[in-house]
Each structure stands twice: as C-alpha cells, then as structure tokens.
Design a protein around this motif. Structure first.
Motif, PDB file in Angstrom:
ATOM      1  N   LEU A 104      36.786  -7.687  88.829  1.00  0.00           N
ATOM      2  CA  LEU A 104      37.686  -7.434  87.849  1.00  0.00           C
ATOM      3  C   LEU A 104      36.801  -6.508  86.705  1.00  0.00           C
ATOM      4  CD1 LEU A 104      40.632  -9.378  86.188  1.00  0.00           C
ATOM      5  CD2 LEU A 104      38.727  -8.347  84.736  1.00  0.00           C
ATOM      6  N   LEU A 105      37.348  -5.656  86.255  1.00  0.00           N
ATOM      7  CA  LEU A 105      36.899  -4.898  85.014  1.00  0.00           C
ATOM      8  C   LEU A 105      38.049  -4.595  84.091  1.00  0.00           C
ATOM      9  CD1 LEU A 105      35.069  -2.876  83.890  1.00  0.00           C
ATOM     10  CD2 LEU A 105      35.565  -0.971  85.305  1.00  0.00           C
ATOM     11  N   GLY A 106      37.648  -5.364  83.116  1.00  0.00           N
ATOM     12  CA  GLY A 106      38.594  -5.040  82.048  1.00  0.00           C
ATOM     13  C   GLY A 106      37.831  -4.009  81.040  1.00  0.00           C
ATOM     14  N   TYR A 107      38.432  -3.103  80.358  1.00  0.00           N
ATOM     15  CA  TYR A 107      37.720  -1.922  79.757  1.00  0.00           C
ATOM     16  C   TYR A 107      38.547  -1.661  78.305  1.00  0.00           C
ATOM     17  CZ  TYR A 107      40.444   1.030  82.837  1.00  0.00           C
ATOM     18  OH  TYR A 107      41.560   1.490  83.303  1.00  0.00           O
ATOM     19  N   GLY A 108      37.872  -1.006  77.471  1.00  0.00           N
ATOM     20  CA  GLY A 108      38.331  -0.645  76.287  1.00  0.00           C
ATOM     21  C   GLY A 108      39.258  -1.925  75.429  1.00  0.00           C
ATOM     22  N   SER A 109      40.621  -1.593  75.033  1.00  0.00           N
ATOM     23  CA  SER A 109      41.216  -2.713  74.555  1.00  0.00           C
ATOM     24  C   SER A 109      41.857  -3.651  75.364  1.00  0.00           C
ATOM     25  CB  SER A 109      42.177  -1.779  73.583  1.00  0.00           C
ATOM     26  OG  SER A 109      43.216  -1.197  74.300  1.00  0.00           O
ATOM     27  N   SER A 110      41.498  -3.905  76.673  1.00  0.00           N
ATOM     28  CA  SER A 110      42.276  -4.697  77.477  1.00  0.00           C
ATOM     29  C   SER A 110      42.079  -5.993  76.922  1.00  0.00           C
ATOM     30  CB  SER A 110      41.547  -4.615  78.724  1.00  0.00           C
ATOM     31  OG  SER A 110      42.116  -5.435  79.676  1.00  0.00           O
ATOM     32  N   ASN A 111      43.250  -6.665  77.309  1.00  0.00           N
ATOM     33  CA  ASN A 111      43.203  -8.137  77.066  1.00  0.00           C
ATOM     34  C   ASN A 111      42.922  -9.274  78.084  1.00  0.00           C
ATOM     35  OD1 ASN A 111      45.528  -8.129  78.710  1.00  0.00           O
ATOM     36  ND2 ASN A 111      47.297  -8.401  77.157  1.00  0.00           N
ATOM     37  N   THR A 112      42.564  -8.532  79.134  1.00  0.00           N
ATOM     38  CA  THR A 112      42.005  -9.150  80.266  1.00  0.00           C
ATOM     39  C   THR A 112      40.781  -8.681  80.801  1.00  0.00           C
ATOM     40  OG1 THR A 112      44.405  -9.518  80.790  1.00  0.00           O
ATOM     41  CG2 THR A 112      42.764 -10.132  82.453  1.00  0.00           C
ATOM     42  N   TYR A 113      39.689  -9.436  81.030  1.00  0.00           N
ATOM     43  CA  TYR A 113      38.353  -9.094  81.265  1.00  0.00           C
ATOM     44  C   TYR A 113      37.461 -10.374  81.967  1.00  0.00           C
ATOM     45  CZ  TYR A 113      38.567 -10.808  76.535  1.00  0.00           C
ATOM     46  OH  TYR A 113      39.213 -11.419  75.390  1.00  0.00           O
ATOM     47  N   GLU A 114      36.171  -9.933  82.288  1.00  0.00           N
ATOM     48  CA  GLU A 114      35.380 -10.801  82.746  1.00  0.00           C
ATOM     49  C   GLU A 114      34.342 -10.901  81.401  1.00  0.00           C
ATOM     50  OE1 GLU A 114      33.482 -10.168  86.259  1.00  0.00           O
ATOM     51  OE2 GLU A 114      35.015 -10.559  87.533  1.00  0.00           O
ATOM     52  N   GLY A 115      34.093 -11.997  80.834  1.00  0.00           N
ATOM     53  CA  GLY A 115      33.352 -12.383  79.656  1.00  0.00           C
ATOM     54  C   GLY A 115      33.709 -11.437  78.335  1.00  0.00           C
ATOM     55  N   THR A 116      33.606 -10.091  78.259  1.00  0.00           N
ATOM     56  CA  THR A 116      33.807  -9.181  77.063  1.00  0.00           C
ATOM     57  C   THR A 116      34.353  -8.016  77.941  1.00  0.00           C
ATOM     58  OG1 THR A 116      32.258 -10.206  75.697  1.00  0.00           O
ATOM     59  CG2 THR A 116      33.046  -8.085  75.007  1.00  0.00           C
ATOM     60  N   ALA A 117      35.259  -7.309  77.452  1.00  0.00           N
ATOM     61  CA  ALA A 117      35.785  -5.981  78.051  1.00  0.00           C
ATOM     62  C   ALA A 117      34.417  -5.118  77.951  1.00  0.00           C
ATOM     63  CB  ALA A 117      37.026  -5.401  77.102  1.00  0.00           C
ATOM     64  N   ALA A 118      34.416  -4.020  78.883  1.00  0.00           N
ATOM     65  CA  ALA A 118      33.327  -2.997  78.851  1.00  0.00           C
ATOM     66  C   ALA A 118      33.839  -2.005  77.792  1.00  0.00           C
ATOM     67  CB  ALA A 118      33.480  -2.455  80.075  1.00  0.00           C
ATOM     68  N   LEU A 119      32.847  -1.347  77.195  1.00  0.00           N
ATOM     69  CA  LEU A 119      33.258  -0.381  76.397  1.00  0.00           C
ATOM     70  C   LEU A 119      33.954   0.803  76.938  1.00  0.00           C
ATOM     71  CD1 LEU A 119      29.717  -0.166  74.383  1.00  0.00           C
ATOM     72  CD2 LEU A 119      31.956  -1.195  73.673  1.00  0.00           C
ATOM     73  N   SER A 120      34.946   1.352  76.282  1.00  0.00           N
ATOM     74  CA  SER A 120      35.535   2.633  76.837  1.00  0.00           C
ATOM     75  C   SER A 120      34.886   3.780  76.773  1.00  0.00           C
ATOM     76  CB  SER A 120      36.962   2.433  76.651  1.00  0.00           C
ATOM     77  OG  SER A 120      37.156   2.699  75.089  1.00  0.00           O
ATOM     78  N   PRO A 121      35.409   4.909  77.587  1.00  0.00           N
ATOM     79  CA  PRO A 121      35.094   6.310  77.210  1.00  0.00           C
ATOM     80  C   PRO A 121      35.947   6.890  75.738  1.00  0.00           C
ATOM     81  CG  PRO A 121      35.928   6.054  79.321  1.00  0.00           C
ATOM     82  CD  PRO A 121      35.992   4.889  78.711  1.00  0.00           C
ATOM     83  N   ALA A 122      35.305   7.859  75.217  1.00  0.00           N
ATOM     84  CA  ALA A 122      35.937   8.340  74.052  1.00  0.00           C
ATOM     85  C   ALA A 122      37.402   9.496  74.399  1.00  0.00           C
ATOM     86  CB  ALA A 122      34.983   9.002  73.310  1.00  0.00           C
ATOM     87  N   GLY A 123      38.248   8.785  75.086  1.00  0.00           N
ATOM     88  CA  GLY A 123      39.102   9.812  75.416  1.00  0.00           C
ATOM     89  C   GLY A 123      39.267  10.048  76.865  1.00  0.00           C
ATOM     90  N   ASN A 124      40.239  10.650  77.419  1.00  0.00           N
ATOM     91  CA  ASN A 124      40.300  11.188  78.726  1.00  0.00           C
ATOM     92  C   ASN A 124      39.597  12.516  79.026  1.00  0.00           C
ATOM     93  OD1 ASN A 124      41.957   9.174  79.930  1.00  0.00           O
ATOM     94  ND2 ASN A 124      44.043  10.377  79.594  1.00  0.00           N
ATOM     95  N   ALA A 125      39.200  12.951  77.866  1.00  0.00           N
ATOM     96  CA  ALA A 125      38.304  14.246  77.828  1.00  0.00           C
ATOM     97  C   ALA A 125      36.801  13.868  78.213  1.00  0.00           C
ATOM     98  CB  ALA A 125      38.484  15.188  76.668  1.00  0.00           C
ATOM     99  N   ASP A 126      36.701  12.601  77.892  1.00  0.00           N
ATOM    100  CA  ASP A 126      35.207  12.109  78.017  1.00  0.00           C
ATOM    101  C   ASP A 126      35.009  11.667  79.635  1.00  0.00           C
ATOM    102  OD1 ASP A 126      32.874  10.360  78.520  1.00  0.00           O
ATOM    103  OD2 ASP A 126      33.206   9.274  76.552  1.00  0.00           O
ATOM    104  N   PRO A 127      34.006  12.691  80.044  1.00  0.00           N
ATOM    105  CA  PRO A 127      33.599  12.667  81.344  1.00  0.00           C
ATOM    106  C   PRO A 127      32.954  11.591  82.076  1.00  0.00           C
ATOM    107  CG  PRO A 127      32.004  14.197  80.365  1.00  0.00           C
ATOM    108  CD  PRO A 127      32.924  13.630  79.307  1.00  0.00           C
ATOM    109  N   ARG A 128      32.423  10.546  81.265  1.00  0.00           N
ATOM    110  CA  ARG A 128      31.680   9.516  81.887  1.00  0.00           C
ATOM    111  C   ARG A 128      32.439   8.523  82.646  1.00  0.00           C
ATOM    112  NH1 ARG A 128      28.843   7.490  76.485  1.00  0.00           N
ATOM    113  NH2 ARG A 128      31.216   7.752  75.731  1.00  0.00           N
TER     114      ARG A 128
END
Length: 849
Positions: A158-182
């Motif tokens: 499972l990958l919870g990211y950004g402002s997700s309320n569900t994750y493993e341990g702590t949510a992953a940092l999210s891209p800076a918007g859909n225009a962020d190509p990472r």
C-alpha cells in the motif's frame, strides 16, 4: 538534467513474462523482502510537463520465484475516503522472479511520450497528488480503516501519499500538483512499512515491464565509465541565448556567487551568478544558473564565492547544473558582489530567459492576482502593472468578463494576462496539505490579521531570483520561506484592502445577492454514508461525498460557517438578500424552508426582531436540487406582496429553478413595489462530452453554455409574466448566473433590456484560475434601473485566501479562522440601492398625466 533513481541490489529478469499458474512466492509485503511491492507510481501522466502520456504502476518481485497476479487487483481510494475503494482494476499475468510488471493506466491529457509496452493496459486513474493506492490479493474492493494499516488483511502493499488518511507508517510526500513530473520511487525495493521512508519523489521516471523493456536501468550495467573531463565555461555560456542550454550533457566547471540556497523544502540546490553582474544591464544570456546538488547545498551560504563541477542540462524548462558530492568548493579569493536586476518585467518567454536564475529587485507596480494555492503550495500569483485594455484594472481578468467569447478583444485580454503574470513562490515544493509534518509548518505570506487579498498591491522589500518551475515563471525568495521566518525573509509586503462594509449605495431600500457556499444545517453527522474532508488531526470538517449533505461535517463546523455568513449578511446592510446555495430541506424529509428558517433565526440572534424569510409557495417542482434559491428581508424595511413563484421550466432541469417575489417598501404604496427573481444557473463543470453545444468548446465559456442560454431565455419570459403578476415594471434579476459578464447567457438578458448593475462598479465577484470576473449579478429592467441610486460588489470572499474559510479550519498549525465576514463564501455579494417613492417624479398629486 535527469534525476536518476537506482534500484539498489536488484536485477531485471532477462526473460519475458512467464505464463500464469507457475509457482508463486509468498504474497504479503514484508520488510524482509519476501513479498511483492509497488516499486514506482507515476500519477501525472498527460498533465503539463508530463514525461509520459499515461499513468503507470510498476510492481517488483524481490523473490526467487514468480508470482501470479490472477485474481488480484490494484485499488485506489481518495485521500479522505473511508468507504470501499473508489476504483479497482483486475490484474492478470505473472511477475517474474526478481523482476518487474508494468501496469499502464489513465491519462490527464495529451502531454508526454508514449509508455513503453506495458504488461497490462488498464484505465486505472489514481489521483496525482493525494490518495491511497494498494495492491490486493483479491478482486473484491476492500474497505480499509484509516491511519496506518501496515499488515492489513488481503493488502499485499500500500502507498498512501499526500493528504491521504490511509498509509503505512506515514504518508509519502506528494508532488506539487499534477504539473509536477516526478514519480513515487521506492528505494532499493525496501519495504519498511513506512511510506514516507520507503518512497521518494524522483524526476527520473522509469517504467519497466516484465521483460526489462522500458526506461529502467540496464540489467547488468557493468562498471561506471570514467567521467569525461570537465571544461570551464561561464554561466552565460551554460545558459546560452536560447530557451535551453547549448551544453546539455557536458561536464562543466564554473564559478559564481551564491545568491539563494534551499537545503530543505525539495529544491535541494542553490543559485550561482557571475560576479559583478546585474543592475540595469540586459544581457544576451543569463548570468545566473541553478545548481541541483543535495550533497553540497548544506555547505554553501548566500554570498559565498563557489566553484562547481557538474553536468549541464534542462529540468523541465529550468537550466541547471547537476553537481555530485565533492563537486563544489567555497573559494577564498574575493569576488565582486552581485547586483540585483533593476529592469522592467519582460513580457514574453524570450525576454525572461535572458534573466533566468538571476537576482532581481522587481521594479514597477505589482498586484496580487491569485492566492488560491497559498494554503497548498505556499505560492501567490502576481500581475505586473495595469491592464492596457481595461482602464483601472490591475488584477488579471477573465477574457469573457470583458468581451464576447471568440472576439479579438477577449483574445487580447488572454494574451495580456500571460504577459503580466508571474508566481511569487516560497522556495520549496512542499505541499502544505500533504503530510502531517507539512501541515505543522506555518504557511508563508498569510497570517492572522494579515490577509493577502487579490487586488492588493505587493511591494517588494527584498530581492528574489527569477526561475521556471512547474510550468510557470516564478520569483523565488532567497531562502525557503515559511510563516516562521517570514519577518526576516519575506520578499514582499501586501496592502490590506479590507473594508468593514460595502460602499454607500444610497436609496431607501437596498437589494443584494449572496451565494452562501452550501449552507446546510443538515450536517454529515446526521446522515449515513457521508465521507469527509478532514483537518490535520483527522477530524471531519466538511462533507466530501457519500450522502446528500454538502456543507459542514458536524454541528461545531456548522457553527463556524454560520458565524461567518451571519457576520457577512449583517455587515452587508441590505434590506432584501437573495440567496443561492442554501439547503433545500425538503431533500431531507423536512419542511422545504427549514434551513432558511435556521439562518434567519441565527441572524435574529445577532439583531433581534430584524429578519424574516419568504415562505415557499404552495406549488413547488416535483424534482428539485438539494440546494435552492431563497429570500430573506428586514421586516421593518419591506414586506412581501402575494405568494412567491417558482419557475418550473424544463430549461432548469439541470439547475436550480428561479424564485420570484414581489416586495413593497414598508409605508409605501404600489409605486414602491418591485419584483426580484433570484437565480442559480447551471455550473460550468462536468461537460457531457456528447458533441453538443453543452460541451466545453474551448472559447472560455466552459461547459453547459447552451443550457445557460436556454435558462436565460426562459428567465426573460418569466420576468415578463412577473411584471403582470406583481403589477410593476420594476424587475431585478439576481443571483449566481455562472456566466461571466460578456458571455452568451448574459447577452440574452442584455438584449431583453436588462442592465447589469455590478458591471458599472468595475469590481468582480469571483476568482478562478488566477483571473477575476463576475458570475454574480444584479440586473435591472429599464424601469428598475431608473430607481437605482448606487451599486457595489463587496469584496469579502473571492479575493480572500481560501485558507481563511471555515472549510479549512485546522488544516495548518496556525489558526487562521475568525468569526468575521471575510471568506464567508467563495463568491462576493452584490448590492444596489433603490429610491422607491410613493410619488415618483411626474407622478405626484397635481402632476400632469
């Protein structure tokens, strides 16, 4: 520059995907590497700056036996979801031992290159910046608890990211918007059951299929080749005089003075500028360059004279040097100081390229043009100077608020917006709505009592660096900016343009229109199935979906919302207020007017005995929206005449039906009567995609324009009937028309003789996409226009940061909420004054007929 990620210790399978049904390794994800993992997730496919057109999920099998995916699924739940997965795709095929499996998904647009051949093509379309993505060993959509769910049954990874309320341990940092190509990249296939630790954001996007096809690393890369010798070049030579560096891929040594440094916040680098350059010169090529160097950024300080050796390249439009560990040294020899640029703002990309990466002291006048992303990415839109097309306008304008869609004037407004726009950033790519840690960082620029309002002047009190990121030209502060260091490092100060009341509109009766932002006394906690947007503590704030309610999650949040709306209506000073986006309580089995009565009671708590509301008529449509239009009024100023009337017309089958009421001034006679008709036309979103005139035709009018034209035509006919019903030719059309001032539906009303009062103010009621315009209008028939004494748009909502809205309570560590009129809604109220006399001029006693 490509920011590579390395799958440490892994080897790609050398064969194609094995047939289903072969031996299966253990399925469950585990820190010891005994199970399948989500290895890379690229979720911005097709967006601006996209590397690939489609999204993808790359799975990796770290075991020595193949794993069959038959009967498994990839599932997705939104960031605030609490029910079952909102999307799921069935998997089939086999992940080879020590190999990969590529699942292609949906797309946000047409940008980017095609993906390499995937092992499984699907329409899977997870959100780009926040959500929960999980690999399940079942095809059934799973309902997961919130919080950390490491080890949940039937969840392989499972990958919870950004402002997700569900994750493993702590949510992953999210891209800076859909225009962020990472993309999200797992480090070395390690699964520690902590998404934050296991995943990093990388600009090296490497979709790899089961056979090793794609952009993944070589199965056996062998020893690293010796690097090419570096050549010495000036920063101007690295930049070149075009849109990209002419030295791409070459190892370069250069020197410069550090003008800005960002060791935290995601930029991981610093700016160098050629000593002695800047001032009022206009070089053919820029003398500044970004050095991307996580390994050395902590070793330099602003003002240092530095020599670096790295690889030249472009990172999505930004020229930079990629400098590895050991590639930078602080020089002891002195260097002439850099001078901040003092030149006029360039109006095109070519002009800005000449200054990319250089230190600036922005000249001329600047205006806050957009603050919507302030609480998300810590950035503000700015506009340079004043519009040359619309006198007195300093913000950026919706073209179709100025001129008809498709006209040359509308096109000129759009072009000028691009010439005048720049983003004032915070020196980071942090999403303040992402992880819990991000929400604990004070927002930059905005603070209690210090709003940053659209239309306010921005006065530069410090220098900035001009760069290009996420598809836009940006001014960067010289260090990462947060609310904690704003006093020392904030490069601009902002005018406070708040007013305690609208301007005096005169008259003896005042009429206003106000969209009250889904005011629902029926809160989510009273209904079953509701999902919520939550604050930084995971507490519900507003209803997200799953039920018919659209407003506050519970009584506490309703109280916050109501306090702001009551303060705004009371401060408006109107005698009649037409309302939009108020709950239609009949949808919840209550009296249709229950919500209206609740709001009226709240107003009377503040001003006892002042307010009343117009009751619903006996005849109401059989099919209505869950929101409606309504009237409230000051009973000492006006009184309703006859029953209100709802226009039940097929044109409004996808909108809110207009509601009409005749009013008379208290103590007046028939000469003081007027009819008000409150409207809420069909919105601009969610096009039908059926090839009809209701699709978004790209002319700036949005979707459902044809429907709004039909609604305007039906309204004109209804208004004629109401003149007879009310025995007056003074008719006002009010409300949220979801049409900017020069769009087709408004032109129907103008053609029928109605005069737009708000347009006379030069103000605007709405902000969208960094552009101001008016969706909220009061229009008057010729006879009604003759009694209008003044008009105003009270800018208390649209121009305020959304961070101040009740719906964003406790989203950031700093408490920005106040029970004031400001940001009570997302639309600004419009008000007009009326002089309603018993004996109008020429109609008094003894006057000639």
């Amino acid at each position: 520059m490509q920011r590579h990620h390395f799958r440490t210790g892994l080897a790609l399978a050398a064969t194609a995907s094995l047939a289903a049904g072969l031996g299966a390794a253990p399925a469950m994800a585990a820190p010891d590497g005994s199970g399948l993992v989500i290895n890379e997730a690229y979720l911005s496919g097709g967006s601006a700056n996209a590397v690939f057109t489609n999204k993808f999920i790359e799975l990796y099998n770290p075991t020595d036996a193949p794993v069959s995916l038959d009967g498994w699924s990839l599932q997705y739940r939104s960031a605030g979801g609490t029910a079952a997965a909102s999307a799921a795709v069935e998997l089939r095929g086999t992940v080879p031992a020590n190999g990969y499996f590529l699942v292609s998904g949906g797309s946000n647009g047409d940008n980017g290159s095609p993906l390499p051949p995937a092992d499984l093509a699907t329409s899977f379309n997870p959100g780009g910046t926040s959500g929960t993505l999980y690999l399940a060993d079942t095809g059934t959509r799973l309902t997961l608890p919130t919080g950390s769910v490491a080890g949940a049954a039937e969840v392989v990874d499972l990958l919870g990211y950004g402002s997700s309320n569900t994750y493993e341990g702590t949510a992953a940092l999210s891209p800076a918007g859909n225009a962020d190509p990472r993309s999200f990249n797992r480090t070395g296939a390690v699964d520690t059951d902590n998404n934050r630790a296991d995943f990093t954001l990388s600009g090296s996007v490497t979709p790899t299929a089961a056979g090793g096809t794609g952009a993944g690393p070589d199965p056996d890369p062998g020893p690293e080749p010796e690097p090419e010798p570096a050549v010495e070049r000036s920063i101007a030579e690295i930049q070149g005089d075009g849109g990209s560096t002419p030295l791409a891929g070459q190892r370069i040594t250069t020197r410069g003075v550090v003008t800005a440094a960002y060791p935290t916040g995601g930029y991981d680098g610093y700016y160098l500028q050629t000593p002695g350059t800047g001032g009022d010169e206009a070089p053919a090529a820029s003398h500044g360059v970004f050095v991307h160097s996580p390994a050395t950024v902590g070793d330099v300080r602003v003002g240092d004279h530095v020599e670096v050796t790295g690889t030249a390249g472009e990172y999505y439009g930004l020229t930079q040097l990629s400098v590895p560990a050991g590639g930078a040294s602080v020089l002891t020899e002195p260097a002439e100081a850099v001078k901040p640029l003092a030149v006029d703002w360039p109006v095109d990309d070519a002009g800005r390229e000449r200054f990319e990466g250089m230190l600036w002291d922005p000249q001329g006048s600047w205006t806050v043009a957009d603050n919507y992303a302030l609480n998300n990415y810590g950035e503000l839109g700015l506009a340079y100077g004043e519009s040359s097309l619309v006198e007195g306008q300093t913000a950026l304008l919706q073209p179709t608020d100025v001129a008809p869609a498709g006209s040359s004037r509308a096109a000129a407004v759009a072009a000028e917006n691009g010439e005048r726009r720049v983003v004032l950033d915070d020196g980071s790519s942090v999403d303040y709505l992402g992880s819990d840690a991000n929400k604990d960082v004070p927002l930059p620029y905005v603070a209690p009592g210090s709003p940053v309002r659209v239309g306010a002047s921005a006065d530069f009190i410090g220098n900035v660096v001009l760069d290009y990121r996420f598809g836009a030209w940006r001014f960067q502060p010289l260090a990462r900016l947060t609310g904690a260091n704003a006093a020392a490092d904030q490069p601009a100060a902002f005018e406070d343009t708040r007013t305690p009341a609208p301007s005096d509109v005169g008259g003896n009766v005042k009429l206003a229109s106000f969209n009250v932002l889904n005011y629902f006394p029926t809160t989510g906690e009273q209904l079953a199935g509701c999902t919520y947007y939550t604050d930084r503590d995971g507490e519900p704030v507003t209803v997200r979906g799953g039920c018919a309610a659209r407003g506050a999650a519970d009584a506490e949040n309703l109280e916050r919302q109501e306090a702001k709306i009551v303060a705004a209506i009371d401060g408006l000073g109107a005698d009649v207020v037409t309302l939009e986006e108020i709950e239609n309580s009949a949808a919840f089995g209550q009296d249709r007017d229950a919500a209206l009565a609740t709001l009226t009671a709240a107003l009377n708590e503040r001003s006892p005995g002042t307010w009343d509301y117009v009751r619903s008529p006996r005849a109401v449509p059989a099919d209505e929206d869950v929101i409606r239009t309504a009237f409230i009024y000051r009973s000492d100023a006006v009184r309703p005449i006859d029953e209100s009337v709802i226009l039940d017309d097929p044109a409004f089958s996808n909108a809110r039906q207009p509601l009409a009421q005749t009013f008379m001034r208290v103590g007046g006679n028939n000469a003081t009567k007027f009819v008000a008709i409150v409207n809420h036309f069909k919105s601009k979103g969610s096009p039908p995609r059926d090839g009809s005139g209701n699709d978004d035709l790209g002319d700036g009018q949005g979707a459902w324009n044809a429907a709004r034209v039909d609604q305007a035509e039906a309204l004109v006919a209804f208004a004629e009937e109401m003149k007879d019903y009310g025995n007056t030719d003074k008719v006002f059309l009010t409300g949220d028309f979801n049409s900017y001032s020069a769009e087709d539906p408004m032109r129907v009303l103008y053609a029928a003789g109605y005069v737009n009062q708000g347009a006379k103010t030069g103000k605007h009621s709405y902000l969208f996409g960094g552009l101001v315009g008016s969706l909220d209008h009061i229009l008057a028939s010729p006879a009604a226009d003759a009694v209008v004494t003044g008009r105003d748009v009270w800018n208390i909502n649209a121009v305020e940061p959304i961070a101040l809205e009740y719906s964003r309570f406790n989203y950031n560590v700093v408490d920005l909420y106040e029970a004031s009129p400001y940001r009570a809604s997302d639309h600004d109220p419009v008000i007009v004054g009326l002089q309603l006399d018993k004996h109008p001029p020429g109609k008094g006693r003894g006057a000639r007929p």
